[in-house]
Each structure stands twice: as C-alpha cells, then as structure tokens.
Design an enzyme around this catalytic site. Structure first.
Site, mmCIF file in Angstrom:
data_model
loop_
_atom_site.group_PDB
_atom_site.id
_atom_site.type_symbol
_atom_site.label_atom_id
_atom_site.label_comp_id
_atom_site.label_asym_id
_atom_site.label_seq_id
_atom_site.Cartn_x
_atom_site.Cartn_y
_atom_site.Cartn_z
ATOM 1 N N ALA A 196 0.849 -1.196 0.000
ATOM 2 C CA ALA A 196 0.000 0.000 0.000
ATOM 3 C C ALA A 196 0.885 1.246 0.000
ATOM 4 C CB ALA A 196 -0.900 -0.004 1.232
ATOM 5 N N TYR A 197 1.963 1.188 0.785
ATOM 6 C CA TYR A 197 2.901 2.315 0.834
ATOM 7 C C TYR A 197 3.511 2.537 -0.553
ATOM 8 C CZ TYR A 197 7.210 4.880 1.859
ATOM 9 O OH TYR A 197 8.231 5.793 1.851
ATOM 10 N N LEU A 238 38.557 19.382 12.545
ATOM 11 C CA LEU A 238 39.131 20.176 13.635
ATOM 12 C C LEU A 238 40.640 19.987 13.614
ATOM 13 C CD1 LEU A 238 36.695 19.256 16.552
ATOM 14 C CD2 LEU A 238 36.918 21.508 15.493
ATOM 15 N N LYS A 252 34.909 15.525 23.172
ATOM 16 C CA LYS A 252 34.992 15.097 21.787
ATOM 17 C C LYS A 252 34.415 13.680 21.708
ATOM 18 C CE LYS A 252 38.002 15.438 17.814
ATOM 19 N NZ LYS A 252 37.779 14.157 17.173
HETATM 20 S S1 IVH Z 1 32.837 20.622 16.089
HETATM 21 C C1 IVH Z 1 34.005 22.849 12.396
HETATM 22 N N1 IVH Z 1 32.478 19.406 18.401
HETATM 23 O O1 IVH Z 1 35.348 15.462 15.629
HETATM 24 C C2 IVH Z 1 33.731 22.119 13.663
HETATM 25 N N2 IVH Z 1 33.210 18.125 16.569
HETATM 26 O O2 IVH Z 1 38.000 15.594 14.491
HETATM 27 C C3 IVH Z 1 33.477 20.705 13.424
HETATM 28 N N3 IVH Z 1 33.479 15.750 17.038
HETATM 29 O O3 IVH Z 1 34.281 16.011 12.345
HETATM 30 C C4 IVH Z 1 33.052 19.882 14.515
HETATM 31 N N4 IVH Z 1 32.849 15.844 19.139
HETATM 32 O O4 IVH Z 1 32.742 14.659 13.875
HETATM 33 C C5 IVH Z 1 32.842 19.286 17.111
HETATM 34 N N5 IVH Z 1 32.058 18.449 20.480
HETATM 35 C C6 IVH Z 1 32.431 18.337 19.208
HETATM 36 C C7 IVH Z 1 32.794 17.099 18.654
HETATM 37 C C8 IVH Z 1 33.196 17.040 17.319
HETATM 38 C C9 IVH Z 1 33.248 15.063 18.143
HETATM 39 C C10 IVH Z 1 33.978 15.183 15.773
HETATM 40 C C11 IVH Z 1 33.326 15.735 14.537
HETATM 41 C C12 IVH Z 1 34.446 16.291 13.703
HETATM 42 C C13 IVH Z 1 35.627 15.553 14.257
HETATM 43 C C14 IVH Z 1 36.908 16.307 14.000
#
Ligand code: IVH
Length: 820
Positions: free
Chosen positions: A67-68, A115, A147
């Site tokens: 149906a979907y 980062l 992180k």
């Molecule tokens: S900010 C431009 N905040 O770490 C800023 N990233 O190594 C981008 N990640 O790609 C991300 N915890 O997937 C941010 N508190 C946090 C994070 C975080 C994990 C990851 C994210 C990023 C990667 C970079």
C-alpha cells in the site's frame, strides 16, 4: 526561501532549476500532491517510530508495504506530470524514494569542516593565546566540550520536520542515511517548541552508548557473530546499514555540536534569528527537542583548560559514551567569524586528543590455563606494555573460537586495550605488519597441567574441559584460590601465590631444568649453617659433549628431590598448621646475589626459596645470608592461619560458593542458602525442590544435585565440617523486609561491605540484587567507581543514591533515601 502564491496556481520556488518548464499546476494536482505527501510522511513516521520502539523485534503497521509503495508510485506519476511539484521536501526527494537507504550523494551546502588536533596542554594554551592575540581580546570565553568518539552527521529539518540526514563524507559531499538516522531514538522526527526554524541543518555526532555497546557485543559473540572492535566502529557499521530495520536494532544516539544551514522562522524573535554564541545555539537546539551534551562548560583561562582536560581525562570512562578528547571553541559567534577558517578547519576551535587507551604490542605466545571447574581457556602472552596506567603482559582469549574470531596469530602485532579500563583485551591483529613468520594457535588435545584428554562437557559446547577434576593440580590450585577469594571464604593471604605453593610447589621445575641445560646457574636454598646459597650448574664440558636427553637427567640430579604437595585437595585446607609448611620451597626467578654476580656473569636466575617461612634476616650492608638465623613463619602466613580460623564461621552461602560447583555463583548460592539454611538440607533436596527456589534455575539445580552425588566432594564437605566450618546459618532474627519487591543494583564500593556482602544485605531485606541496570531497576546505589552503571541509570531515569545512603536504605527502605 519563500513560495509565491497565486489564486489558482502555485509556482514553487525550488523548481527554479526547471524554470523553463515552470508551468501552472491545477489546484486539484496540488491538493493531491499535498495529500499523498502527507499520507506517505505519516506512514514513514509510523514506520520509523515503530522501528525505534521495537528494539529489534516485530513491528505492526497500519498499512502494508504494498500500500505504501502504491501511494509512492502515485506521487511519482503526479510529479512526472507536473515537475514543478518536486520540492526538496517532497517524499520522493527525501529518502531517495524508499524506506531503505540509497547512500545517494548529498552535497553539503556549507562544507563540514574538520578540527585541528592538539596533543598537549601546552599546545592547547598556544591555540588559546593565538585566538587571544588574533582577536585582541583578553580571556575570550571558550565553550569546552567533550569530543564524542562517533561519526559526524548532518540532519536537515524543514519546517521542523526531519527531512534528510547525511554523513560527512569528504566534507563536501556526504551520503544519504536518512532512513537509518530516523531509527535513532533521541533524534526527533519533528522539532517542538517556539519559533521552529524554516530550515535548520544540525550537525552532531552519532555514537553507540558504552553500556549498550558491551551488551550488544556480548550478544553478537553469543550468536557466533563477529564482534566490533570498539563502539565507534559499531556506530559506523550501524549507520551504513542498507536495511534500516537492522539499524533500528542498534541503540544508537546522537548529540549536536554545531549548525550548518539556518533560516529562522519568519516571525522568530530576535534571539532566535542569530544566536550570538556557541552555547546560546545549544540552548536553542535543546529547546527544540534536539539532544545536546550535558558535559559542556564555559571557561576562560589556561587554568580552566588544564582543569577540564584533567577532569575529563580522569572521568572519561564514566560518561555515557566514549570520548577521544576535548573540543575547545571560542564561544562568541562574532569572534568565530573574525578568526575565520582555513580550508580544512576553523581557527576558532581546537581538538585536544587524549593519549590512546588502545596500544600495539607483540603477541609472543598463546598458552592455555585450566580453571577451577576444569574449563581450559587460551590466553595471550604479550610483550609488556603500558595501557591506561598499568603494565599488561597477558590477556584471556576465552576459547578457541574467540581466537579464530579475533583472527590473531602467534607473533602478530596486536591491538590491546583495557575493557572498562580494568580487564585487558586483545581486539585484533595489525594484519599489514605481518611478515609470514606468524603461526596459528592450536588448542591442545590434552590438559596442560595433568595430561588428561580434554573434551567439551556436552556436544556442541565451545569450551573444552579437563575431566580429571579430583586430581588435576591446576584445578585444585584454582579451586583453592577461589575459596580464599572475596566471594567465598574471603581469606587474606590465601591468593593464587599461596595456593600454588601449597598445591604445586614444583610448578616451575621444568623451566629450572631448561635453564640449567642452557648453562645458567641455579641457586638452592641455603642451609642454616651456610653464608651463601649453594649454586649448581651443568659444567661447560658436559654441555658441549652430552646429548640433550642426558643433560636433562644430569640437571635433575643437581636439584633436591621434587617435593610432594602439602595439599592434594582443598579438603585439608582448614587443618593447615604452620609446621606443615616449614620446609616448603618454591622456585622463583630473582636477582642473583651481588657477591656472586661477577663470578657467574648473570643478573638473575632461578632460586629455591621458602614459601611461608622466612630464612632469617639479612644483616645490613651485606648481601649474604647469615648463619644460624632462626627461621619462622612469615607475617603473611600467620595472617592466613588466623583468617582460616575466622572463615569457619562465614555464612552458608559463602561455604556453598566456595565449593566451586559449576554454574553456582554468589547470587544463586545466596538464594539456596536463604531457602534451605543448611548444607545438609541442600544436599537432601531433589532437583525440583532446588529449582523451585527463586533465583535458581534448572541448570543450577541439576548441577548442585549432581555435585553431591560424587564421593570426593563429600569428603571435602566432611573434612571442612570436621575442622569446624559452620555448615548451617544460625537462626536469623527476622530482618524487617524493608526492600520487599524492589530490584536494586549496587555498584562501586560501599562502606563496611564487600560486593557480595552488600548484595546479601539487600537480598536479606526482600529485594532482588541485580547485576546490571535496566528499566526495571528500582534504585542504583552508586559508590566510588560506579562507572558505566551510573551513566546507564542516568540515561534510563533510574533513581540513584550514593554509598552513604546504603545503611539508611537497608534500615528504612526506598522512600527514606529518595526523600533525602
Ligand atoms: S565541532 C568545524 N564538536 O570530531 C567544527 N566536533 O575531528 C566541526 N566531534 O568532524 C566539529 N565531538 O565529527 C565538534 N564536540 C564536538 C565534537 C566534534 C566530536 C567530531 C566531529 C568532527 C571531528 C573532527
């Protein structure tokens, strides 16, 4: 983006790409499109909600898949006829047209940056100083975040509705994983709250909560499936499932850490139009029902940076998810803009990485050990490494299937980590570092301790066992160690080392002989009239001329005759006297006496040493053994004897547990002891009677019953009883059942109780003492070191009290501690 309205037709703004074909759409077609879209969206939501709630089980839907599909087909035809109806929010565009994932490419309107990493506190300070200098502002506010060790995700909400989710990909183009993200329980399908934005792309991290990860891996191992190396890999694997029903079985979660595209609601109040700081964004996101991190802090100095790094470094394993570092972000959006970004990463943020808790080391050998119930388990012998604060050189590999599943070969470089930060675990090999010299482990066919042929207890068991339970030295040692342990008689001084000395004093004799054959000197124990321990070694000429088999005999002849063990079963342990072990020696490797080092040219060697008595004192300044020093029992030996005496009045459940009956653990032992109150009554009970006890299953009941049919087992019980071990619990004064009907989990340490004692106290007051936190848990009592159970309780909303409330809990019940 605004839509243009006209009386009887609509030109949709997002069809501007098709502007050549832009055409009037009959009102009827527009109405039909809206209706079909709504119906499809409703079915999708129903489907994903059901999936998220199903926990991997069956789901019930109001419409069939067919149906979907029919509705979907109608919608597609309508859009074919009137292409201007195709908007970015149309169901045909949002999940690639079906309930499964397409992994279609999704360009990120704003690139998803990475980062810049920093690896030390100093580098983090330098980053902060650069920001400070660049901005010309003193102590700019910093948003400090954990992180999260997961996968970056971008989730688009249009008019508050989850419309598309994509992975980061290469930062410019990701993959469409909308169907999978919809199954994540804490990702709202629809935003709630005030001033819902017209469009918002939230960015965050998808992760696998630690507590769930362990359970998930255990369940996979049980089914014989490959286990995931870590929570991050499990999250990545789960997010890239083609079939979202599979993803729905995995307890993923998401946390926001940024914003991509944003278009405020037309009538949004000022503070919703452009929040001026990172932390203000998080407040808005949380207000719309999106998950934000509870671990974020605002800080503004070097000292603050040091503090958060060290705080989360110490507590990282107590959080609900794994973290691999801290992220520091200049909080003000204006300052962020003025610092700008490089092509790779923002200058206004830095990621501090904690030193890894996974390390590489060489797998030198895989050996086997025999457990107290005869189970033979392989374990890894590794080059010693420092991991998460302590040195590790061995780790269990559980069974031969586990060795295969991990794919490790002897000689491999392996990845090692500490599970839950305590138990070392080999995750797998570093295959690319192999050089072809590695070899596979072969499970021995015979017991490494007594030589009996190994076999599974029953067909189909993975584990193999040594059937020689009564006489296998390794099993006797292990049972003795266990009965001295915390969950049995709790005898200080009776650990593995003491148990080995009592039951296998010659355990290392073969290695001593090998050392002699290799030309090494060996030290025998000094007699009371000698200054120095006598040294024996095989002469160089002999070593050069004789055949290996002759050398072994020659070496053997240099050693005193092998000792017979003081104990040949745990039956006699309570009769042990200091005098019995006066002349008991063990072989140990130790530093060679300073005075003889130069002459023999060795730093350390095998040496025969007294196990439980000391050979007098050494006189200060002289590295020699003195004459005529009285030998006397060591302090440890005297403690052990006192503790053995005290152990005779331990409660029945400890006696029962100490018997090493297969399948019986502290919990079932407590249940049996509570019910029957004497060992005699347990022995006399039928399997059915045993199985009827709450907390005792058929398997335990059968095992207990069978155990009592074996002769030498009776001898143990008899001898213990003869030595004065109490075999029945005294009449308990009826304890008030303050905790009747509750399920309580105790984690971490409780003042005045060991782990099992705390459990017993709870059970005695009518509650169940559970080992893990679930929705059914009434209360978690979390003492120091409660770890992941605390995080789990918080996540499930289970009430938590600390160790100081434990006594009140026992005396006055649940309400009394919750009211505090
Ligand atoms: S900010 C431009 N905040 O770490 C800023 N990233 O190594 C981008 N990640 O790609 C991300 N915890 O997937 C941010 N508190 C946090 C994070 C975080 C994990 C990851 C994210 C990023 C990667 C970079």
């Amino acid at each position: 983006m605004e839509s243009m309205h006209a009386d009887d037709f609509i030109l949709n703004a997002s069809s501007v790409e098709h502007s050549q074909q832009a055409e009037a759409i009959p009102e009827e077609a527009r109405r039909q499109h809206a209706e079909l879209s709504a119906q499809i969206e409703r079915l999708r939501h129903e489907y994903y909600d059901a999936l998220a709630a199903s926990d991997g089980g069956e789901i019930e839907l109001s419409e069939s898949d067919a149906a979907y599909d029919a509705l979907f087909e109608d919608l597609k035809q309508l859009e074919d006829q009137f292409p201007a109806l195709v908007t970015s929010t149309s169901p045909t565009q949002t999940v690639g047209g079906s309930r499964t994932n397409t992994f279609a490419e999704v360009p990120h309107d704003i690139p998803m940056l990475s980062l810049d990493d920093v690896f030390s506190v100093e580098e983090t300070h330098q980053w902060y100083d650069r920001c400070h200098n660049g901005l010309g502002v003193d102590n700019p506010q910093v948003c400090a975040e954990v992180k999260v060790d997961g996968l970056a995700i971008s989730i688009l909400y249009v008019d508050g509705v989850l419309t598309r989710a994509a992975t980061r990909g290469d930062g410019r183009v990701g993959e469409d994983v909308t169907a999978n993200v919809r199954t994540i329980a804490n990702v709202p399908h629809r935003l709630t709250g005030q001033a819902i934005p017209r469009r918002i792309e939230v960015r965050g991290e998808v992760f696998f909560p630690t507590a769930d990860f362990e359970a998930f891996n255990a369940a996979r191992a049980k089914r014989g499936e490959k286990t995931f190396v870590n929570a991050r890999n499990a999250a990545a694997g789960s997010l890239r499932q083609k079939d979202s029903t599979e993803t729905a079985k995995r307890p993923l979660a998401m946390v926001c850490h940024g914003i991509g595209v944003y278009e405020a609601a037309a009538d949004a109040p000022e503070e919703y139009i452009l929040p001026d700081s990172q932390h203000a964004w998080y407040e808005l996101l949380a207000g719309w029902g999106l998950p934000t991190s509870p671990y974020t802090r605002l800080i503004s100095s070097h000292a603050d940076i040091d503090e958060v790094i060290s705080y989360y470094g110490a507590h990282r394993h107590e959080l609900s998810h794994e973290i691999d570092g801290m992220v520091f972000k200049i909080d003000s959006r204006q300052y962020q803009a003025s610092l700008g970004t490089t092509s790779r990463a923002p200058r206004w943020a830095a990621a501090y990485k904690y030193p890894p808790v996974e390390v590489h080391t060489r797998l030198l050998d895989i050996r086997t050990q025999v457990g107290r119930t005869g189970r033979v388990t392989p374990y890894a012998v590794m080059e010693k490494v420092l991991v998460a604060g302590s040195h590790v050189s061995s780790a269990t590999l559980h069974n031969q299937d586990e060795v295969k599943r991990k794919g490790v070969l002897i000689g491999d470089m392996v990845i090692l980590r500490k599970a839950g930060d305590v138990i070392p675990e080999i995750l797998g090999p570093v295959e690319k570092l192999r050089d072809g010299s590695e070899r596979a482990f072969v499970m021995p066919s015979h017991c490494p301790s007594c030589g009996a042929e190994l076999a599974p207890a029953k067909d189909g068991d993975v584990d193999v066992r040594c059937p020689n339970q009564a006489h296998c030295p390794a099993q006797i040692t292990q049972r003795l160690t266990f009965l001295g342990g915390r969950s049995a008689f709790d005898i200080e001084g009776l650990g593995e080392e003491a148990a080995l000395a009592l039951t296998q004093p010659e355990l290392n004799r073969a290695e001593v002989i090998s050392a002699l054959i290799a030309g090494e000197p060996v030290l025998l124990a000094p007699t009371e009239t000698e200054d120095l321990p006598p040294v024996v070694r095989v002469e160089a000429e002999e070593l050069a001329e004789r055949h290996h088999s002759e050398l072994a005999a020659l070496a053997e002849a240099l050693l005193p005759p092998a000792q017979t063990p003081v104990l040949s079963s745990e039956a006699d342990i309570f009769d042990l006297q200091a005098q019995d072990v006066r002349d008991l020696y063990v072989w140990k490797r130790a530093a060679f006496p300073q005075a003889l080092r130069e002459y023999y040219g060795v730093e350390e060697s095998w040496r025969l040493v007294r196990a439980f008595w000391s050979t007098g004192k050494r006189l200060k300044g002289k590295d020699t053994f003195r004459k005529n020093q009285e030998t006397r029992p060591t302090k440890d030996m005297l403690t052990m004897l006192e503790e053995l005496e005290k152990a005779k009045t331990q409660p029945l459940w400890r006696v029962l547990n100490a018997l090493s009956i297969r399948h019986v653990g502290p919990t079932s032992a407590q249940a049996l002891a509570d019910h029957f109150t004497s060992l005699e009554a347990i022995r006399a009970a039928s399997v059915d009677e045993l199985a009827q006890v709450e907390g005792v299953g058929q398997i335990v009941a059968q095992s207990v019953h069978d155990w009592f049919t074996v002769d030498w087992h009776h001898k143990i019980v008899q001898r213990w009883a003869d030595s004065g071990v109490r075999m029945a619990d005294e009449e308990k004064e009826a304890l008030e059942q303050t905790l009747a009907g509750l399920t309580i989990v105790v984690s971490g340490s409780m003042p005045g109780y060991d782990r099992e004692g705390a459990k017993a106290a709870i059970i005695a007051r009518g509650a169940k003492a559970a080992g893990s936190v679930s929705k059914k848990t009434s209360l978690l009592v979390a003492g120091p070191g409660a770890g992941s159970k605390l995080a789990k309780a918080e996540a499930l909303g289970v009430p938590v009290v600390d160790e100081n409330a434990f006594d009140t809990l026992l005396e006055q019940g649940l309400e009394a501690v919750l009211a505090q």
